[in-house]
Design a protein around this motif. Structure first.
Motif, mmCIF file in Angstrom:
data_model
loop_
_atom_site.group_PDB
_atom_site.id
_atom_site.type_symbol
_atom_site.label_atom_id
_atom_site.label_comp_id
_atom_site.label_asym_id
_atom_site.label_seq_id
_atom_site.Cartn_x
_atom_site.Cartn_y
_atom_site.Cartn_z
ATOM 1 N N ASP A 50 8.773 10.353 -4.297
ATOM 2 C CA ASP A 50 8.595 8.971 -5.127
ATOM 3 C C ASP A 50 8.107 7.748 -4.917
ATOM 4 O OD1 ASP A 50 10.540 10.556 -6.957
ATOM 5 O OD2 ASP A 50 12.394 9.198 -5.333
ATOM 6 N N SER A 51 7.049 7.906 -4.255
ATOM 7 C CA SER A 51 6.039 6.483 -3.503
ATOM 8 C C SER A 51 5.252 6.485 -4.051
ATOM 9 C CB SER A 51 6.033 6.542 -2.148
ATOM 10 O OG SER A 51 4.617 8.094 -2.005
ATOM 11 N N ILE A 52 4.514 5.355 -4.244
ATOM 12 C CA ILE A 52 3.812 4.954 -5.215
ATOM 13 C C ILE A 52 2.526 4.278 -3.978
ATOM 14 C CG2 ILE A 52 2.455 3.111 -5.847
ATOM 15 C CD1 ILE A 52 5.325 3.047 -7.065
ATOM 16 N N ASN A 53 1.724 5.168 -3.906
ATOM 17 C CA ASN A 53 0.546 5.161 -2.584
ATOM 18 C C ASN A 53 -1.098 4.962 -3.699
ATOM 19 O OD1 ASN A 53 2.362 6.587 -0.701
ATOM 20 N ND2 ASN A 53 1.973 8.183 -2.316
ATOM 21 N N LEU A 54 -1.467 3.759 -3.362
ATOM 22 C CA LEU A 54 -3.037 3.161 -3.218
ATOM 23 C C LEU A 54 -3.645 2.824 -2.042
ATOM 24 C CD1 LEU A 54 -4.450 1.650 -5.791
ATOM 25 C CD2 LEU A 54 -2.794 -0.416 -4.367
ATOM 26 N N ILE A 55 -4.990 3.188 -2.215
ATOM 27 C CA ILE A 55 -6.073 3.237 -1.498
ATOM 28 C C ILE A 55 -6.430 2.339 -1.624
ATOM 29 C CG2 ILE A 55 -8.254 3.963 -0.930
ATOM 30 C CD1 ILE A 55 -7.531 6.403 -1.167
ATOM 31 N N ALA A 56 -6.807 1.090 -0.715
ATOM 32 C CA ALA A 56 -7.704 -0.222 -1.712
ATOM 33 C C ALA A 56 -9.055 -0.511 0.028
ATOM 34 C CB ALA A 56 -6.591 -1.555 -2.168
ATOM 35 N N SER A 57 -9.600 -1.448 -0.645
ATOM 36 C CA SER A 57 -10.932 -2.039 0.431
ATOM 37 C C SER A 57 -10.294 -3.269 1.375
ATOM 38 C CB SER A 57 -11.917 -2.254 -0.593
ATOM 39 O OG SER A 57 -12.894 -3.480 0.466
ATOM 40 N N PHE A 58 -10.694 -3.916 2.196
ATOM 41 C CA PHE A 58 -10.158 -4.565 2.669
ATOM 42 C C PHE A 58 -10.749 -6.525 2.001
ATOM 43 C CE2 PHE A 58 -10.035 -1.368 6.498
ATOM 44 C CZ PHE A 58 -9.761 -1.887 7.069
ATOM 45 N N ASP A 59 -11.784 -5.349 1.343
ATOM 46 C CA ASP A 59 -12.542 -6.804 0.493
ATOM 47 C C ASP A 59 -11.155 -7.229 -0.233
ATOM 48 O OD1 ASP A 59 -14.906 -6.357 2.159
ATOM 49 O OD2 ASP A 59 -15.380 -4.424 0.073
ATOM 50 N N ILE A 60 -10.433 -6.696 -0.896
ATOM 51 C CA ILE A 60 -9.479 -7.698 -1.489
ATOM 52 C C ILE A 60 -8.492 -7.287 -1.208
ATOM 53 C CG2 ILE A 60 -10.983 -7.236 -3.542
ATOM 54 C CD1 ILE A 60 -9.232 -3.928 -4.115
ATOM 55 N N PHE A 61 -7.798 -7.208 -0.084
ATOM 56 C CA PHE A 61 -6.363 -6.834 0.727
ATOM 57 C C PHE A 61 -5.342 -8.089 -0.027
ATOM 58 C CE2 PHE A 61 -3.425 -8.600 4.252
ATOM 59 C CZ PHE A 61 -2.731 -8.337 4.462
ATOM 60 N N GLN A 62 -6.213 -9.967 0.038
ATOM 61 C CA GLN A 62 -5.137 -10.430 -0.036
ATOM 62 C C GLN A 62 -4.301 -10.655 -1.808
ATOM 63 O OE1 GLN A 62 -6.606 -14.024 0.397
ATOM 64 N NE2 GLN A 62 -5.744 -13.994 2.846
ATOM 65 N N GLN A 63 -5.222 -9.619 -2.645
ATOM 66 C CA GLN A 63 -4.828 -9.539 -3.606
ATOM 67 C C GLN A 63 -3.681 -8.751 -3.772
ATOM 68 O OE1 GLN A 63 -8.182 -10.534 -2.569
ATOM 69 N NE2 GLN A 63 -9.726 -11.611 -4.327
ATOM 70 N N VAL A 64 -4.076 -7.524 -3.332
ATOM 71 C CA VAL A 64 -3.674 -6.131 -3.595
ATOM 72 C C VAL A 64 -1.722 -6.716 -2.884
ATOM 73 C CG1 VAL A 64 -2.929 -3.965 -2.413
ATOM 74 C CG2 VAL A 64 -5.887 -4.597 -3.141
ATOM 75 N N MET A 65 -2.010 -7.233 -1.837
ATOM 76 C CA MET A 65 -0.659 -7.293 -0.801
ATOM 77 C C MET A 65 -0.003 -8.324 -1.975
ATOM 78 S SD MET A 65 -0.406 -6.058 2.072
ATOM 79 C CE MET A 65 0.943 -7.163 2.666
ATOM 80 N N THR A 66 -0.405 -9.510 -3.004
ATOM 81 C CA THR A 66 -0.097 -10.032 -3.598
ATOM 82 C C THR A 66 0.661 -9.418 -4.652
ATOM 83 O OG1 THR A 66 -1.529 -11.968 -2.988
ATOM 84 C CG2 THR A 66 0.305 -12.511 -5.287
ATOM 85 N N GLY A 67 -0.699 -8.366 -5.353
ATOM 86 C CA GLY A 67 0.198 -7.623 -6.746
ATOM 87 C C GLY A 67 1.033 -6.289 -6.096
ATOM 88 N N VAL B 145 -3.243 11.996 -0.352
ATOM 89 C CA VAL B 145 -2.641 13.376 -1.497
ATOM 90 C C VAL B 145 -1.572 13.951 -0.444
ATOM 91 C CG1 VAL B 145 -2.964 15.764 -1.550
ATOM 92 C CG2 VAL B 145 -4.616 14.041 -2.505
ATOM 93 N N SER B 146 -1.870 14.202 0.870
ATOM 94 C CA SER B 146 -0.595 14.277 1.670
ATOM 95 C C SER B 146 1.179 13.595 1.288
ATOM 96 C CB SER B 146 -1.047 15.088 2.822
ATOM 97 O OG SER B 146 -1.783 14.924 3.750
ATOM 98 N N LEU B 147 0.463 11.994 1.565
ATOM 99 C CA LEU B 147 1.607 11.619 1.313
ATOM 100 C C LEU B 147 2.346 11.907 -0.262
ATOM 101 C CD1 LEU B 147 0.432 8.052 2.813
ATOM 102 C CD2 LEU B 147 2.148 9.178 3.414
ATOM 103 N N ASP B 148 1.060 11.585 -1.374
ATOM 104 C CA ASP B 148 1.790 12.292 -2.690
ATOM 105 C C ASP B 148 2.914 12.992 -2.975
ATOM 106 O OD1 ASP B 148 0.336 10.168 -3.178
ATOM 107 O OD2 ASP B 148 -1.512 10.997 -4.308
ATOM 108 N N ARG B 149 2.209 14.602 -1.700
ATOM 109 C CA ARG B 149 2.805 15.541 -2.254
ATOM 110 C C ARG B 149 3.933 15.387 -1.328
ATOM 111 N NH1 ARG B 149 -1.708 19.272 -0.445
ATOM 112 N NH2 ARG B 149 -2.954 19.149 -2.305
ATOM 113 N N LEU B 150 4.177 15.089 -0.368
ATOM 114 C CA LEU B 150 5.229 14.647 1.109
ATOM 115 C C LEU B 150 6.746 13.677 0.098
ATOM 116 C CD1 LEU B 150 4.161 14.767 4.318
ATOM 117 C CD2 LEU B 150 5.312 16.043 3.263
ATOM 118 N N LEU B 151 5.514 11.913 -0.204
ATOM 119 C CA LEU B 151 7.428 11.269 -0.763
ATOM 120 C C LEU B 151 6.590 10.968 -1.699
ATOM 121 C CD1 LEU B 151 6.031 9.293 1.807
ATOM 122 C CD2 LEU B 151 7.840 10.314 2.332
#
Length: 134
Positions: free
Chosen positions: A32-49, A24-30
């Motif tokens: 133009d940024s796209i901020n995503l929360i993800a689980s370590f369980d899907i790290f590789q898929q998120v990094m790739t996409g 929420v803080s990043l959304d307010r401060l930046l």
């Protein structure tokens, strides 16, 4: 430029509140940024996409987090730490929390000056407090 920031946490809910507060803080401060929360369980898929510019981890302990940091750095990304749980109550706990390879951390978001003073001097850090209920 639009920055992509990935906040990683355990699939258990203990990291969810602190990471959500940071998002929420990043959304307010930046705006133009796209901020995503993800689980370590899907790290590789998120990094790739998602291909983040910055990955924020909950700590730099254990093989999983260290391997993720190395992978991010090898891909040209940046890593940051926002400790999300457990305030160190002893000198030993503080040493354990702050003792990690400094080359794997571009920025450490610290709870207090005490935490900051125990980091390796080469680590960029800011005292931001700990996420609190609004």
């Amino acid at each position: 430029m639009t920055y992509r920031i990935l906040l990683l946490g355990d699939s258990q809910q203990r990291d969810l509140y602190p990471l959500s507060t940071l998002k929420v803080s990043l959304d307010r401060l930046l705006l133009d940024s796209i901020n995503l929360i993800a689980s370590f369980d899907i790290f590789q898929q998120v990094m790739t996409g998602f291909r983040p510019h910055l990955v924020i981890l909950n700590h730099q302990k254990g093989k999983r987090n260290l391997d993720i940091s190395r992978w991010v750095k090898n891909q040209g990304g940046l890593t940051a730490i926002q400790f999300t749980e457990g305030r160190p109550n002893t000198v030993g706990q503080m040493k354990w929390l702050t003792d990690f390879p400094p080359e794997l951390c571009d920025l450490c978001l610290c709870w207090s000056k005490e935490v900051r003073s125990n980091l390796h001097p080469s680590i960029n850090s800011e005292v931001v407090g700990f996420p609190r209920l609004p």
